[in-house]
Design a protein around this motif. Structure first.
Motif, PDB file in Angstrom:
ATOM      1  N   GLN A  90       0.818  -1.204   0.000  1.00 35.20           N
ATOM      2  CA  GLN A  90       0.000   0.000   0.000  1.00 35.20           C
ATOM      3  C   GLN A  90       0.856   1.261   0.000  1.00 35.20           C
ATOM      4  O   GLN A  90       0.486   2.289   0.553  1.00 35.20           O
ATOM      5  CB  GLN A  90      -0.932   0.006   1.219  1.00 35.20           C
ATOM      6  N   GLY A  91       2.009   1.173  -0.641  1.00 33.24           N
ATOM      7  CA  GLY A  91       2.906   2.328  -0.700  1.00 33.24           C
ATOM      8  C   GLY A  91       2.334   3.442  -1.561  1.00 33.24           C
ATOM      9  O   GLY A  91       1.310   3.287  -2.224  1.00 33.24           O
ATOM     10  N   PRO A  92       2.996   4.583  -1.607  1.00 34.56           N
ATOM     11  CA  PRO A  92       2.489   5.767  -2.315  1.00 34.56           C
ATOM     12  C   PRO A  92       2.730   5.682  -3.828  1.00 34.56           C
ATOM     13  O   PRO A  92       3.526   6.424  -4.384  1.00 34.56           O
ATOM     14  CB  PRO A  92       3.290   6.902  -1.676  1.00 34.56           C
ATOM     15  N   TYR A  93       2.038   4.736  -4.506  1.00 31.64           N
ATOM     16  CA  TYR A  93       2.190   4.605  -5.942  1.00 31.64           C
ATOM     17  C   TYR A  93       1.102   5.407  -6.675  1.00 31.64           C
ATOM     18  O   TYR A  93       0.059   5.737  -6.113  1.00 31.64           O
ATOM     19  CB  TYR A  93       2.123   3.132  -6.355  1.00 31.64           C
ATOM     20  N   ARG A  94       1.339   5.649  -7.951  1.00 32.58           N
ATOM     21  CA  ARG A  94       0.448   6.506  -8.728  1.00 32.58           C
ATOM     22  C   ARG A  94      -0.862   5.813  -9.104  1.00 32.58           C
ATOM     23  O   ARG A  94      -1.921   6.426  -9.079  1.00 32.58           O
ATOM     24  CB  ARG A  94       1.174   6.962 -10.002  1.00 32.58           C
ATOM     25  N   TRP A  95      -0.785   4.515  -9.446  1.00 32.09           N
ATOM     26  CA  TRP A  95      -1.943   3.822  -9.983  1.00 32.09           C
ATOM     27  C   TRP A  95      -2.424   2.716  -9.050  1.00 32.09           C
ATOM     28  O   TRP A  95      -1.624   1.943  -8.529  1.00 32.09           O
ATOM     29  CB  TRP A  95      -1.631   3.201 -11.354  1.00 32.09           C
ATOM     30  N   GLN A  96      -3.746   2.638  -8.875  1.00 32.01           N
ATOM     31  CA  GLN A  96      -4.384   1.517  -8.187  1.00 32.01           C
ATOM     32  C   GLN A  96      -4.977   0.613  -9.263  1.00 32.01           C
ATOM     33  O   GLN A  96      -5.841   1.028 -10.031  1.00 32.01           O
ATOM     34  CB  GLN A  96      -5.486   1.995  -7.240  1.00 32.01           C
ATOM     35  N   VAL A  97      -4.488  -0.620  -9.342  1.00 31.48           N
ATOM     36  CA  VAL A  97      -4.868  -1.540 -10.407  1.00 31.48           C
ATOM     37  C   VAL A  97      -5.743  -2.653  -9.837  1.00 31.48           C
ATOM     38  O   VAL A  97      -5.420  -3.232  -8.799  1.00 31.48           O
ATOM     39  CB  VAL A  97      -3.615  -2.153 -11.080  1.00 31.48           C
ATOM     40  N   ARG A 125      -0.619  -1.908  -6.746  1.00 32.63           N
ATOM     41  CA  ARG A 125      -0.286  -0.507  -6.971  1.00 32.63           C
ATOM     42  C   ARG A 125       0.920  -0.435  -7.894  1.00 32.63           C
ATOM     43  O   ARG A 125       1.801  -1.292  -7.827  1.00 32.63           O
ATOM     44  CB  ARG A 125      -0.003   0.219  -5.653  1.00 32.63           C
ATOM     45  N   ALA A 126       0.928   0.536  -8.761  1.00 34.68           N
ATOM     46  CA  ALA A 126       2.007   0.640  -9.736  1.00 34.68           C
ATOM     47  C   ALA A 126       2.344   2.096  -9.984  1.00 34.68           C
ATOM     48  O   ALA A 126       1.466   2.962  -9.986  1.00 34.68           O
ATOM     49  CB  ALA A 126       1.615  -0.040 -11.047  1.00 34.68           C
ATOM     50  N   GLU A 127       3.626   2.352 -10.177  1.00 35.35           N
ATOM     51  CA  GLU A 127       4.075   3.698 -10.537  1.00 35.35           C
ATOM     52  C   GLU A 127       4.014   3.891 -12.050  1.00 35.35           C
ATOM     53  O   GLU A 127       3.727   4.991 -12.513  1.00 35.35           O
ATOM     54  CB  GLU A 127       5.506   3.908 -10.041  1.00 35.35           C
ATOM     55  N   ARG A 128       4.218   2.804 -12.805  1.00 33.35           N
ATOM     56  CA  ARG A 128       4.176   2.864 -14.263  1.00 33.35           C
ATOM     57  C   ARG A 128       3.273   1.743 -14.773  1.00 33.35           C
ATOM     58  O   ARG A 128       3.417   0.584 -14.371  1.00 33.35           O
ATOM     59  CB  ARG A 128       5.581   2.705 -14.853  1.00 33.35           C
ATOM     60  N   LEU A 129       2.363   2.067 -15.690  1.00 31.58           N
ATOM     61  CA  LEU A 129       1.434   1.078 -16.208  1.00 31.58           C
ATOM     62  C   LEU A 129       2.073   0.177 -17.258  1.00 31.58           C
ATOM     63  O   LEU A 129       1.584  -0.930 -17.493  1.00 31.58           O
ATOM     64  CB  LEU A 129       0.194   1.766 -16.787  1.00 31.58           C
ATOM     65  N   ASP A 130       3.147   0.627 -17.902  1.00 31.27           N
ATOM     66  CA  ASP A 130       3.792  -0.255 -18.872  1.00 31.27           C
ATOM     67  C   ASP A 130       4.400  -1.465 -18.175  1.00 31.27           C
ATOM     68  O   ASP A 130       4.410  -2.578 -18.711  1.00 31.27           O
ATOM     69  CB  ASP A 130       4.836   0.493 -19.697  1.00 31.27           C
ATOM     70  N   THR A 173      -9.499  -9.735 -17.124  1.00 32.75           N
ATOM     71  CA  THR A 173     -10.438  -8.639 -17.385  1.00 32.75           C
ATOM     72  C   THR A 173     -10.028  -7.438 -16.543  1.00 32.75           C
ATOM     73  O   THR A 173      -9.887  -7.562 -15.317  1.00 32.75           O
ATOM     74  CB  THR A 173     -11.882  -9.036 -17.045  1.00 32.75           C
ATOM     75  N   ILE A 174      -9.847  -6.292 -17.184  1.00 34.94           N
ATOM     76  CA  ILE A 174      -9.420  -5.082 -16.477  1.00 34.94           C
ATOM     77  C   ILE A 174     -10.633  -4.369 -15.888  1.00 34.94           C
ATOM     78  O   ILE A 174     -11.621  -4.119 -16.577  1.00 34.94           O
ATOM     79  CB  ILE A 174      -8.677  -4.132 -17.441  1.00 34.94           C
ATOM     80  N   ASP A 218      -8.595   2.563 -16.630  1.00 35.49           N
ATOM     81  CA  ASP A 218      -8.759   2.403 -18.072  1.00 35.49           C
ATOM     82  C   ASP A 218      -7.466   2.688 -18.826  1.00 35.49           C
ATOM     83  O   ASP A 218      -7.277   2.202 -19.944  1.00 35.49           O
ATOM     84  CB  ASP A 218      -9.872   3.332 -18.580  1.00 35.49           C
ATOM     85  N   GLU A 219      -6.580   3.468 -18.213  1.00 32.37           N
ATOM     86  CA  GLU A 219      -5.304   3.778 -18.862  1.00 32.37           C
ATOM     87  C   GLU A 219      -4.427   2.535 -19.055  1.00 32.37           C
ATOM     88  O   GLU A 219      -3.465   2.559 -19.827  1.00 32.37           O
ATOM     89  CB  GLU A 219      -4.539   4.823 -18.053  1.00 32.37           C
ATOM     90  N   LEU A 220      -4.767   1.442 -18.351  1.00 26.21           N
ATOM     91  CA  LEU A 220      -4.004   0.212 -18.523  1.00 26.21           C
ATOM     92  C   LEU A 220      -4.257  -0.417 -19.899  1.00 26.21           C
ATOM     93  O   LEU A 220      -3.398  -1.105 -20.440  1.00 26.21           O
ATOM     94  CB  LEU A 220      -4.367  -0.784 -17.407  1.00 26.21           C
ATOM     95  N   ARG A 221      -5.431  -0.173 -20.482  1.00 24.75           N
ATOM     96  CA  ARG A 221      -5.775  -0.767 -21.775  1.00 24.75           C
ATOM     97  C   ARG A 221      -4.845  -0.290 -22.888  1.00 24.75           C
ATOM     98  O   ARG A 221      -4.280  -1.125 -23.622  1.00 24.75           O
ATOM     99  CB  ARG A 221      -7.237  -0.483 -22.112  1.00 24.75           C
ATOM    100  N   PRO A 222      -4.642   1.028 -23.079  1.00 25.24           N
ATOM    101  CA  PRO A 222      -3.696   1.444 -24.120  1.00 25.24           C
ATOM    102  C   PRO A 222      -2.268   0.994 -23.852  1.00 25.24           C
ATOM    103  O   PRO A 222      -1.504   0.759 -24.791  1.00 25.24           O
ATOM    104  CB  PRO A 222      -3.815   2.968 -24.120  1.00 25.24           C
TER     105      PRO A 222
END
Length: 314
Positions: free
Chosen positions: A226-233, A267-272, A286-287, A291-295
């Motif tokens: 639960q660290g301070p990452y940008r994205w919750q996936v 949690r992820a800092e980068r979606l790539d 299934t995501i 939604d930014e994970l799709r591109p």
């Protein structure tokens, strides 16, 4: 006493003052140690005069350490593995322990074990460890076992120094770092502390009770994910829970079994990077969000397609 015995084995005729200087103590303590050694049946002789001093009786040698082949191999492999995992307190401590063990073993064991140490290879890289101070680590372990509150001096990652009382619920080693999990009296809440940032430990007289069913490892891994990452996936992976659990460590993701599959929360800092992780799995998914994970996945798919179609020029 053991250090004194080692000095006596390797040096003849050291005076009480010389021994006290090397052990950073006083002559009276040296005399007390000598008495203890004699009580254990070790013949320590004292010679007076200008060239006198303490020495072991002539011809006396400590017997070799009695270990079977399997026991000796287990000890040496344990030291090597601890060094590789970053679990030791210092590199010098591990090397010194190995040297002392090998020095007292008979040749029939020492040479094969030295060959094992020199030829052993690992598939994984060595962990760069954050070594704690040995006295701090042992004091925390003892306080955790005896359920005794301790005072600590702690330096945060911002270099802020605080003093606080802690109820140490447990000591946890994770990926090259030692952690203390416990109740922080200053914040009146559960907290996790890096042990290499603890400067000192002071015992208190107060006892405490660990909450029923509390798991220090589960609390630590949950805190780290639960660290301070940008994205919750959140993604549902359509496979059995036990299969995906073997592929994804619980220190990186949270897995929950559901009727349609396994809900993975991370949690992820980068979606790539998350796209690469999902693409490496053999199951459909299934995501849910983001939604930014799709591109990010589509970009990765395009890169893979281009690589598959690329040919060498004729």
């Amino acid at each position: 006493m053991l250090t004194l015995l080692e000095l006596l084995q390797s040096n003849a005729g050291l005076t009480g003052a010389e021994l006290a200087d090397q052990l950073d103590t006083d002559v009276r303590t040296i005399r007390r140690y000598i008495t203890h050694l004699r009580d254990l049946g070790i013949p320590v002789q004292a010679e007076r005069g200008r060239y006198g001093g303490y020495r072991l009786a002539r011809g006396y040698r400590m017997p070799p350490l009695v270990l079977t082949n399997d026991e000796a191999l287990a000890v040496v492999l344990g030291l090597l593995a601890a060094e590789r995992l970053g679990m030791g307190t210092t590199v010098l401590a591990g090397a010194g322990a190995r040297a002392k063990i090998e020095r007292v073993l008979p040749d029939s064991l020492r040479e094969p074990l030295a060959a094992m140490r020199e030829t052993l290879s690992f598939t994984a890289n060595a962990v760069i460890a954050q070594a704690p101070e040995s006295g701090v680590l042992l004091a925390l372990a003892w306080a955790s076992r005896t359920r005794t509150t301790v005072g600590i001096r702690y330096q945060s990652w911002r270099q802020d120094q605080t003093e606080r009382d802690i109820d140490p619920y447990g000591v946890v080693f994770h990926t090259g770092r030692w952690y203390l999990v416990g109740h922080d009296h200053l914040r009146d809440d559960l907290r996790t502390f890096r042990i290499d940032r603890i400067a000192s430990v002071t015992p208190r007289t107060k006892a405490f009770i660990i909450p029923d069913g509390f798991d220090p490892v589960a609390h630590l891994t949950s805190t780290l994910t639960q660290g301070p990452y940008r994205w919750q996936v959140e993604v549902t992976i359509h496979c059995p829970l036990d299969e995906i659990a073997r592929r994804l460590p619980n220190t990186a993701v949270t897995l929950t079994a559901q009727p349609t599959g396994v809900l993975m929360q991370a949690r992820a800092e980068r979606l790539d990077g998350m796209a690469h992780l999902l693409a490496s799995l053999e199951w459909p998914f299934t995501i849910h969000h983001p939604d930014e994970l799709r591109p990010a996945l589509k970009n990765l798919a395009a890169q893979l397609t281009a690589s598959a179609e690329r040919t060498l020029p004729q």
